[in-house]
Design a protein around this motif. Structure first.
Motif, short mmCIF file in Angstrom:
data_model
loop_
_atom_site.label_atom_id
_atom_site.label_comp_id
_atom_site.label_asym_id
_atom_site.label_seq_id
_atom_site.Cartn_x
_atom_site.Cartn_y
_atom_site.Cartn_z
N GLY A 43 35.02 3.20 2.27
CA GLY A 43 35.81 4.35 1.85
C GLY A 43 34.95 5.57 1.61
N GLU A 44 33.87 5.69 2.38
CA GLU A 44 32.97 6.84 2.23
C GLU A 44 32.87 7.60 3.54
OE1 GLU A 44 29.24 6.46 0.27
OE2 GLU A 44 30.00 4.97 -1.13
N LEU A 45 33.05 8.91 3.44
CA LEU A 45 32.97 9.80 4.59
C LEU A 45 31.88 10.83 4.32
CD1 LEU A 45 36.80 10.54 5.06
CD2 LEU A 45 35.51 8.56 5.84
N LEU A 46 30.96 10.99 5.24
CA LEU A 46 29.84 11.92 5.07
C LEU A 46 29.79 12.90 6.23
CD1 LEU A 46 26.98 12.79 3.86
CD2 LEU A 46 26.04 11.13 5.47
N LEU A 47 29.69 14.18 5.88
CA LEU A 47 29.36 15.25 6.84
C LEU A 47 28.13 15.94 6.28
CD1 LEU A 47 32.78 16.91 7.73
CD2 LEU A 47 31.13 16.06 9.36
N GLU A 48 27.04 15.98 7.06
CA GLU A 48 25.79 16.50 6.53
C GLU A 48 25.04 17.30 7.59
OE1 GLU A 48 22.08 14.73 3.98
OE2 GLU A 48 22.92 13.43 5.52
N GLY A 49 24.60 18.50 7.21
CA GLY A 49 23.80 19.31 8.11
C GLY A 49 24.45 20.65 8.41
N ARG A 50 24.24 21.13 9.63
CA ARG A 50 24.78 22.41 10.07
C ARG A 50 25.97 22.17 11.00
NH1 ARG A 50 21.25 26.63 9.63
NH2 ARG A 50 21.89 27.61 11.57
N SER A 51 26.97 23.04 10.88
CA SER A 51 28.13 22.93 11.77
C SER A 51 28.35 24.27 12.45
CB SER A 51 29.38 22.51 10.98
OG SER A 51 30.47 22.32 11.86
#
Length: 127
Positions: free
Chosen positions: A22-30
């Motif tokens: 149940g973990e969602l990660l968005l990391e960095g540049r978009s």
């Protein structure tokens, strides 16, 4: 349900969506050339996940920077999460920003004001 993993690049964020945890990660540049093209697989994964949510969901947003077209996709992403939440599933957002990055802090506050999900705005000390 498979975990969605997309390696980050200089223009796209790292993505790890783990349905079991149940973990969602968005990391960095978009800052992709075509934001829709990048975010559509994330939205499709979320559509499937919404049918199978088994646990509380925590979203970790660790973005350094995002462009205008990404901001719309991120809002759409949060709206989908809001729909899942409205079905009785607990979803919380951890919005991380680097120390002294007021723009990213304010972006998190803006999303918090727009979307009906609990946001934690978390300052990270630079390493």
């Amino acid at each position: 349900m498979d975990t969605l993993i997309i390696e980050g690049t200089s223009k796209t964020p790292k993505v790890i969506f783990d349905a079991e945890k149940g973990e969602l990660l968005l990391e960095g540049r978009s800052i992709p050339e075509n934001s829709l093209e990048f975010y559509i697989p994330l939205m499709e994964w979320l559509d499937t996940y919404s049918q199978e949510v088994k646990t509380d969901t925590i979203v970790h947003m660790k973005l350094e920077y995002f462009n205008t077209s990404s901001s719309k996709c991120i809002l759409d992403f949060f709206r989908k999460l809001e729909t899942i939440s409205n079905r009785g599933n607990k979803i919380s957002i951890n919005w991380y920003f680097e120390e002294d990055d007021e723009d990213m802090m304010e972006a998190g506050e803006d999303y918090d004001a727009i979307v009906g999900l609990p946001f934690a705005i978390i300052e990270q000390k630079e390493a």
